[in-house]
Write a protein that holds these residues in place. Sequence first.
Motif, PDB file in Angstrom:
ATOM      1  N   MET A  31       0.855  -1.047   0.032  1.00 27.75           N
ATOM      2  CA  MET A  31      -0.126  -0.040  -0.133  1.00 27.75           C
ATOM      3  C   MET A  31       1.004   1.203  -0.019  1.00 27.75           C
ATOM      4  O   MET A  31       1.691   1.439   0.882  1.00 27.75           O
ATOM      5  CB  MET A  31      -1.093  -0.103   1.205  1.00 27.75           C
ATOM      6  CG  MET A  31      -1.942   1.272   1.324  1.00 27.75           C
ATOM      7  SD  MET A  31      -3.183   1.620   0.036  1.00 27.75           S
ATOM      8  CE  MET A  31      -4.452   0.441   0.694  1.00 27.75           C
ATOM      9  N   ASN A  32       0.907   1.928  -0.941  1.00 26.67           N
ATOM     10  CA  ASN A  32       1.622   3.099  -1.126  1.00 26.67           C
ATOM     11  C   ASN A  32       3.148   2.770  -1.043  1.00 26.67           C
ATOM     12  O   ASN A  32       3.842   3.504  -0.165  1.00 26.67           O
ATOM     13  CB  ASN A  32       1.307   4.283  -0.256  1.00 26.67           C
ATOM     14  CG  ASN A  32      -0.222   4.884  -0.344  1.00 26.67           C
ATOM     15  OD1 ASN A  32      -0.652   4.785  -1.583  1.00 26.67           O
ATOM     16  ND2 ASN A  32      -0.900   5.045   0.697  1.00 26.67           N
ATOM     17  N   GLY A  33       3.672   1.575  -1.453  1.00 25.89           N
ATOM     18  CA  GLY A  33       5.082   1.429  -1.543  1.00 25.89           C
ATOM     19  C   GLY A  33       5.512   0.702  -0.222  1.00 25.89           C
ATOM     20  O   GLY A  33       6.472   0.462  -0.317  1.00 25.89           O
ATOM     21  N   CYS A  71      -4.777  -2.442  -1.897  1.00 27.94           N
ATOM     22  CA  CYS A  71      -3.399  -2.924  -1.727  1.00 27.94           C
ATOM     23  C   CYS A  71      -3.167  -3.548  -3.125  1.00 27.94           C
ATOM     24  O   CYS A  71      -3.982  -4.113  -3.920  1.00 27.94           O
ATOM     25  CB  CYS A  71      -3.321  -3.859  -0.670  1.00 27.94           C
ATOM     26  SG  CYS A  71      -3.189  -3.231   0.953  1.00 27.94           S
TER      27      CYS A  71
END
Length: 86
Positions: A31-33, A71
């Motif tokens: 999630m967001n890297g 995700c």
Amino acid sequence: MCTTKDETAVAMMQNLCSMLSGEMTSISMMMNGIKMIECNMMMTWTSGDNMMCKIIQKCCDCMMNMMECGCTAVICMNNSPVCCCC
């Protein structure tokens, strides 16, 4: 479950899975890297162990729920990324 209409991609993934059968497979939920969770397992593709099937199913249920929340799944075989699912 991975799906595609690209027959070449299907054949490549099937061959890769056959070659790496019995090797380490990991699926990371990102999630967001940031890695949120990682499932590591040995895939035999033909296991008759009912408890192992239940464990794999529960891991897959968890990861599907995380994908529904945004995700991305990164699937690795022997630490080599082979698939990314959104």
